[in-house]
Enzyme design. Sequence first.
Site, PDB file in Angstrom:
ATOM      1  N   SER A  11      37.023  32.546  19.927  1.00 38.37           N
ATOM      2  CA  SER A  11      37.386  32.289  21.198  1.00 38.37           C
ATOM      3  C   SER A  11      35.829  31.352  21.292  1.00 38.37           C
ATOM      4  O   SER A  11      35.015  30.843  22.274  1.00 38.37           O
ATOM      5  CB  SER A  11      36.841  33.137  21.955  1.00 38.37           C
ATOM      6  OG  SER A  11      36.627  34.141  21.494  1.00 38.37           O
ATOM      7  N   SER A 129      30.541  37.259   5.860  1.00 39.99           N
ATOM      8  CA  SER A 129      28.924  38.328   6.186  1.00 39.99           C
ATOM      9  C   SER A 129      28.114  36.888   6.807  1.00 39.99           C
ATOM     10  O   SER A 129      27.753  37.145   7.725  1.00 39.99           O
ATOM     11  CB  SER A 129      29.121  38.720   5.372  1.00 39.99           C
ATOM     12  OG  SER A 129      28.003  39.351   4.662  1.00 39.99           O
ATOM     13  N   TYR A 143      23.549  46.529  11.683  1.00 45.10           N
ATOM     14  CA  TYR A 143      24.507  45.288  11.939  1.00 45.10           C
ATOM     15  C   TYR A 143      24.315  44.865  10.520  1.00 45.10           C
ATOM     16  O   TYR A 143      25.773  44.322   9.643  1.00 45.10           O
ATOM     17  CB  TYR A 143      23.961  43.938  12.483  1.00 45.10           C
ATOM     18  CG  TYR A 143      23.999  42.933  12.213  1.00 45.10           C
ATOM     19  CD1 TYR A 143      25.129  42.534  12.473  1.00 45.10           C
ATOM     20  CD2 TYR A 143      23.736  41.900  11.062  1.00 45.10           C
ATOM     21  CE1 TYR A 143      25.756  40.743  12.551  1.00 45.10           C
ATOM     22  CE2 TYR A 143      24.011  40.975  10.830  1.00 45.10           C
ATOM     23  CZ  TYR A 143      25.169  40.512  11.579  1.00 45.10           C
ATOM     24  OH  TYR A 143      25.213  38.825  11.093  1.00 45.10           O
ATOM     25  N   LYS A 147      27.554  43.922   7.283  1.00 45.89           N
ATOM     26  CA  LYS A 147      27.189  42.943   6.476  1.00 45.89           C
ATOM     27  C   LYS A 147      27.310  43.872   5.564  1.00 45.89           C
ATOM     28  O   LYS A 147      27.811  42.617   4.229  1.00 45.89           O
ATOM     29  CB  LYS A 147      26.739  41.536   6.794  1.00 45.89           C
ATOM     30  CG  LYS A 147      26.951  41.188   8.169  1.00 45.89           C
ATOM     31  CD  LYS A 147      27.563  40.489   8.176  1.00 45.89           C
ATOM     32  CE  LYS A 147      28.470  40.521  10.153  1.00 45.89           C
ATOM     33  NZ  LYS A 147      29.724  40.031   9.883  1.00 45.89           N
TER      34      LYS A 147
END
Length: 279
Positions: A11, A129, A143, A147
């Site tokens: 989106s 990633s 965060y 990853k």
Amino acid sequence: MTKVVAITGASNGMGFAAAELFAKEGWIVYGGARRVEKIPNAEHIHALKLDVTDHTSNQAFIDTIFQQEKRIDVLINNAGYGEYGPVEDISLDNARRQFETNFFGAADLAQLVLPIIRAQKSGRIINISSIGGDVYMPLGAYYHATKAALQQWSDSLDIEIAPFGVRSLVIQPGGTQSAWSDIALAHARENLKTDSVYTTLVDKVSALLTANEHTSGASSEDLAQVFYKAATDTRPKRRYFNTLSDRAMVWLARSCPRDFKKLFMTVLNYLGNRALKKR
């Protein structure tokens, strides 16, 4: 034979641009997102409601594609966001939500698509990633952890599935010209406790991220090209980078951690202190 790609997080940003590019190249595209109305409205693009943190939603996404096309050639695990905040302040509920979106959502979708692509004896799972899987900065602990987890998981999966003619690959974008940093920094401020000792640090990191994305960030269209290359390379690579500087930053962080930390702190303090003086 027309190929089929499933793209999560379609989106906005990289996912949006990738959906448009694959469709332009003649692929049948299934874009998934919670804000389904924001997925590109174009020929060959099918917009589906998707919440990667919900197994039922993931199952419906993959089932719908397979029922309609009888094959899936590429799954691009692109959905993700940055739940920034100091480790001392951020709630573990928010940290768990970060993992559910950035890591477990990808793992769930992979489990759902693997029986299909194994039976085809062809297909790729492409995991988006970040250089943040190797590079790190304050406020991004959870965060970066997601990853790093995604990368190690992808490498293990790649070894397991290669004998079946399918691959699991990783793309590591650097800074991007998108709303990513604005959202991450909004979370960082929301996660600060009242009278937090980390307020000044948030201001400094904000100055760093803003400067990076406004001066050197890649466009979503640039990164869509990397997505397409990973999907179509005759001999796919284990890792894909957009620029040499992104690759170099990862090398520096992994091979020369002291030098990386020294360089990072110098830049952070310079940009941060300059931003604070302008207040």
